[in-house]
Design a protein around this motif. Structure first.
Motif, PDB file in Angstrom:
ATOM      1  N   GLY A  51     -11.266   2.186 -16.781  1.00  0.00           N
ATOM      2  CA  GLY A  51     -10.084   1.907 -17.590  1.00  0.00           C
ATOM      3  C   GLY A  51      -9.058   1.035 -16.893  1.00  0.00           C
ATOM      4  N   LYS A  52      -9.264   0.755 -15.593  1.00  0.00           N
ATOM      5  CA  LYS A  52      -8.372  -0.147 -14.842  1.00  0.00           C
ATOM      6  C   LYS A  52      -9.140  -1.417 -14.507  1.00  0.00           C
ATOM      7  CE  LYS A  52      -5.104   1.212 -12.251  1.00  0.00           C
ATOM      8  NZ  LYS A  52      -4.247   1.604 -11.144  1.00  0.00           N
ATOM      9  N   ILE A  53      -8.410  -2.505 -14.348  1.00  0.00           N
ATOM     10  CA  ILE A  53      -9.064  -3.743 -13.950  1.00  0.00           C
ATOM     11  C   ILE A  53      -9.032  -3.894 -12.440  1.00  0.00           C
ATOM     12  CG2 ILE A  53      -8.477  -4.913 -16.112  1.00  0.00           C
ATOM     13  CD1 ILE A  53      -6.447  -6.579 -14.453  1.00  0.00           C
ATOM     14  N   ALA A  54      -9.934  -4.711 -11.949  1.00  0.00           N
ATOM     15  CA  ALA A  54      -9.949  -5.106 -10.544  1.00  0.00           C
ATOM     16  C   ALA A  54     -10.039  -6.622 -10.522  1.00  0.00           C
ATOM     17  CB  ALA A  54     -11.131  -4.493  -9.805  1.00  0.00           C
ATOM     18  N   ALA A  55      -9.121  -7.242  -9.825  1.00  0.00           N
ATOM     19  CA  ALA A  55      -9.140  -8.688  -9.654  1.00  0.00           C
ATOM     20  C   ALA A  55      -9.596  -8.960  -8.227  1.00  0.00           C
ATOM     21  CB  ALA A  55      -7.754  -9.282  -9.897  1.00  0.00           C
ATOM     22  N   TRP A  56     -10.606  -9.804  -8.102  1.00  0.00           N
ATOM     23  CA  TRP A  56     -11.202 -10.116  -6.802  1.00  0.00           C
ATOM     24  C   TRP A  56     -10.685 -11.467  -6.320  1.00  0.00           C
ATOM     25  CZ3 TRP A  56     -14.517  -6.907  -4.106  1.00  0.00           C
ATOM     26  CH2 TRP A  56     -14.890  -5.748  -4.769  1.00  0.00           C
ATOM     27  N   PHE A  57     -10.003 -11.463  -5.182  1.00  0.00           N
ATOM     28  CA  PHE A  57      -9.422 -12.659  -4.586  1.00  0.00           C
ATOM     29  C   PHE A  57     -10.133 -12.990  -3.278  1.00  0.00           C
ATOM     30  CE2 PHE A  57      -6.046 -10.817  -7.121  1.00  0.00           C
ATOM     31  CZ  PHE A  57      -5.350 -11.901  -7.630  1.00  0.00           C
ATOM     32  N   LEU A  58     -10.057 -14.256  -2.884  1.00  0.00           N
ATOM     33  CA  LEU A  58     -10.536 -14.650  -1.562  1.00  0.00           C
ATOM     34  C   LEU A  58      -9.486 -14.253  -0.528  1.00  0.00           C
ATOM     35  CD1 LEU A  58     -12.062 -18.190  -2.121  1.00  0.00           C
ATOM     36  CD2 LEU A  58     -13.275 -16.089  -1.562  1.00  0.00           C
ATOM     37  N   LYS A  59      -9.910 -13.572   0.525  1.00  0.00           N
ATOM     38  CA  LYS A  59      -8.977 -13.104   1.551  1.00  0.00           C
ATOM     39  C   LYS A  59      -8.186 -14.240   2.179  1.00  0.00           C
ATOM     40  CE  LYS A  59     -11.296  -8.918   3.055  1.00  0.00           C
ATOM     41  NZ  LYS A  59     -11.969  -8.237   4.167  1.00  0.00           N
ATOM     42  N   ASN A  60      -8.853 -15.331   2.528  1.00  0.00           N
ATOM     43  CA  ASN A  60      -8.149 -16.401   3.234  1.00  0.00           C
ATOM     44  C   ASN A  60      -7.103 -17.080   2.361  1.00  0.00           C
ATOM     45  OD1 ASN A  60      -9.868 -17.847   1.593  1.00  0.00           O
ATOM     46  ND2 ASN A  60     -10.566 -19.237   3.188  1.00  0.00           N
ATOM     47  N   GLU A  61      -7.212 -16.966   1.041  1.00  0.00           N
ATOM     48  CA  GLU A  61      -6.206 -17.535   0.145  1.00  0.00           C
ATOM     49  C   GLU A  61      -5.036 -16.584  -0.091  1.00  0.00           C
ATOM     50  OE1 GLU A  61      -9.121 -20.386  -2.546  1.00  0.00           O
ATOM     51  OE2 GLU A  61      -8.117 -18.695  -3.502  1.00  0.00           O
ATOM     52  N   THR A  62      -5.217 -15.307   0.225  1.00  0.00           N
ATOM     53  CA  THR A  62      -4.178 -14.325  -0.063  1.00  0.00           C
ATOM     54  C   THR A  62      -3.350 -13.912   1.149  1.00  0.00           C
ATOM     55  OG1 THR A  62      -5.695 -12.467   0.260  1.00  0.00           O
ATOM     56  CG2 THR A  62      -5.503 -13.348  -1.990  1.00  0.00           C
ATOM     57  N   ASN A  63      -3.719 -14.329   2.344  1.00  0.00           N
ATOM     58  CA  ASN A  63      -3.014 -13.874   3.550  1.00  0.00           C
ATOM     59  C   ASN A  63      -1.511 -14.111   3.481  1.00  0.00           C
ATOM     60  OD1 ASN A  63      -5.312 -12.924   4.810  1.00  0.00           O
ATOM     61  ND2 ASN A  63      -5.742 -14.880   5.790  1.00  0.00           N
ATOM     62  N   PHE A  64      -1.098 -15.319   3.149  1.00  0.00           N
ATOM     63  CA  PHE A  64       0.331 -15.659   3.100  1.00  0.00           C
ATOM     64  C   PHE A  64       1.042 -14.875   1.999  1.00  0.00           C
ATOM     65  CE2 PHE A  64       3.778 -18.341   1.411  1.00  0.00           C
ATOM     66  CZ  PHE A  64       4.581 -18.383   2.539  1.00  0.00           C
ATOM     67  N   VAL A  65       0.432 -14.834   0.818  1.00  0.00           N
ATOM     68  CA  VAL A  65       1.052 -14.138  -0.314  1.00  0.00           C
ATOM     69  C   VAL A  65       1.090 -12.629  -0.069  1.00  0.00           C
ATOM     70  CG1 VAL A  65       0.923 -13.711  -2.801  1.00  0.00           C
ATOM     71  CG2 VAL A  65       0.411 -15.969  -1.903  1.00  0.00           C
ATOM     72  N   TYR A  66       0.105 -12.093   0.612  1.00  0.00           N
ATOM     73  CA  TYR A  66       0.107 -10.664   0.932  1.00  0.00           C
ATOM     74  C   TYR A  66       1.317 -10.307   1.798  1.00  0.00           C
ATOM     75  CZ  TYR A  66      -1.302  -6.122   2.766  1.00  0.00           C
ATOM     76  OH  TYR A  66      -1.322  -4.797   3.125  1.00  0.00           O
ATOM     77  N   ARG A  67       1.644 -11.145   2.775  1.00  0.00           N
ATOM     78  CA  ARG A  67       2.825 -10.898   3.609  1.00  0.00           C
ATOM     79  C   ARG A  67       4.094 -10.949   2.765  1.00  0.00           C
ATOM     80  NH1 ARG A  67      -0.189 -14.083   7.123  1.00  0.00           N
ATOM     81  NH2 ARG A  67       1.113 -15.914   6.785  1.00  0.00           N
ATOM     82  N   LYS A  68       4.158 -11.895   1.816  1.00  0.00           N
ATOM     83  CA  LYS A  68       5.309 -11.963   0.908  1.00  0.00           C
ATOM     84  C   LYS A  68       5.372 -10.710   0.033  1.00  0.00           C
ATOM     85  CE  LYS A  68       6.700 -15.755  -0.929  1.00  0.00           C
ATOM     86  NZ  LYS A  68       7.101 -17.093  -1.319  1.00  0.00           N
ATOM     87  N   TRP A  69       4.215 -10.226  -0.405  1.00  0.00           N
ATOM     88  CA  TRP A  69       4.151  -9.010  -1.219  1.00  0.00           C
ATOM     89  C   TRP A  69       4.721  -7.821  -0.443  1.00  0.00           C
ATOM     90  CZ3 TRP A  69       3.534  -6.669  -5.742  1.00  0.00           C
ATOM     91  CH2 TRP A  69       3.130  -5.352  -5.778  1.00  0.00           C
ATOM     92  N   LEU A  70       4.331  -7.698   0.819  1.00  0.00           N
ATOM     93  CA  LEU A  70       4.836  -6.585   1.631  1.00  0.00           C
ATOM     94  C   LEU A  70       6.350  -6.637   1.803  1.00  0.00           C
ATOM     95  CD1 LEU A  70       2.103  -6.343   4.419  1.00  0.00           C
ATOM     96  CD2 LEU A  70       2.404  -4.863   2.405  1.00  0.00           C
ATOM     97  N   ASP A  71       6.896  -7.851   1.915  1.00  0.00           N
ATOM     98  CA  ASP A  71       8.340  -8.010   2.078  1.00  0.00           C
ATOM     99  C   ASP A  71       9.127  -7.776   0.790  1.00  0.00           C
ATOM    100  OD1 ASP A  71       7.972  -8.640   4.739  1.00  0.00           O
ATOM    101  OD2 ASP A  71       8.060 -10.808   4.409  1.00  0.00           O
ATOM    102  N   ASN A  72       8.496  -8.024  -0.361  1.00  0.00           N
ATOM    103  CA  ASN A  72       9.194  -7.984  -1.649  1.00  0.00           C
ATOM    104  C   ASN A  72       8.600  -6.974  -2.614  1.00  0.00           C
ATOM    105  OD1 ASN A  72      10.976 -10.345  -1.195  1.00  0.00           O
ATOM    106  ND2 ASN A  72       9.004 -11.346  -0.938  1.00  0.00           N
ATOM    107  N   LYS A  73       7.770  -6.096  -2.140  1.00  0.00           N
ATOM    108  CA  LYS A  73       6.986  -5.198  -2.986  1.00  0.00           C
ATOM    109  C   LYS A  73       7.874  -4.435  -3.981  1.00  0.00           C
ATOM    110  CE  LYS A  73       4.493  -1.260  -1.710  1.00  0.00           C
ATOM    111  NZ  LYS A  73       3.552  -0.657  -0.800  1.00  0.00           N
ATOM    112  N   PRO A  74       7.605  -4.665  -5.282  1.00  0.00           N
ATOM    113  CA  PRO A  74       8.357  -3.887  -6.283  1.00  0.00           C
ATOM    114  C   PRO A  74       7.836  -2.453  -6.333  1.00  0.00           C
ATOM    115  CG  PRO A  74       6.803  -5.383  -7.351  1.00  0.00           C
ATOM    116  CD  PRO A  74       6.708  -5.635  -5.872  1.00  0.00           C
ATOM    117  N   ASP A  75       8.670  -1.541  -6.771  1.00  0.00           N
ATOM    118  CA  ASP A  75       8.280  -0.110  -6.860  1.00  0.00           C
ATOM    119  C   ASP A  75       7.302   0.134  -7.964  1.00  0.00           C
ATOM    120  OD1 ASP A  75       9.860   0.608  -4.704  1.00  0.00           O
ATOM    121  OD2 ASP A  75      11.627   0.805  -5.974  1.00  0.00           O
TER     122      ASP A  75
END
Length: 75
Positions: A51-75
């Motif tokens: 009942g939930k989706i999973a989106a599959w991303f390439l790790k090397n493309e998400t490294n920078f955005v993942y760090r931004k996510w950690l800094d700005n993570k919404p609740d």
């Protein structure tokens, strides 16, 4: 660049290698990634959470955005 249209998750894994992929099932995180330019390589129903989706991303493309996510993570 042309996007490959995959039919199954196994096709994605065969193409990129499992070690190069990351699955995300948090919809807020998926939206954040796409808003910052990262596009999933494949989207399907989460195998462990029906009942939930999973989106599959390439790790090397998400490294920078993942760090931004950690800094700005919404609740």
């Amino acid at each position: 660049m042309k996007t490959i249209k995959f039919d199954t998750l196994n096709d994605v894994i065969e193409c990129y290698g499992r070690e190069n992929l990351v699955a995300i099932d948090n919809i807020k995180q998926i939206i954040f990634y796409t808003q910052h330019g990262c596009q999933p390589r494949f989207v399907c129903e989460n195998e462990t959470k029906p009942g939930k989706i999973a989106a599959w991303f390439l790790k090397n493309e998400t490294n920078f955005v993942y760090r931004k996510w950690l800094d700005n993570k919404p609740d």
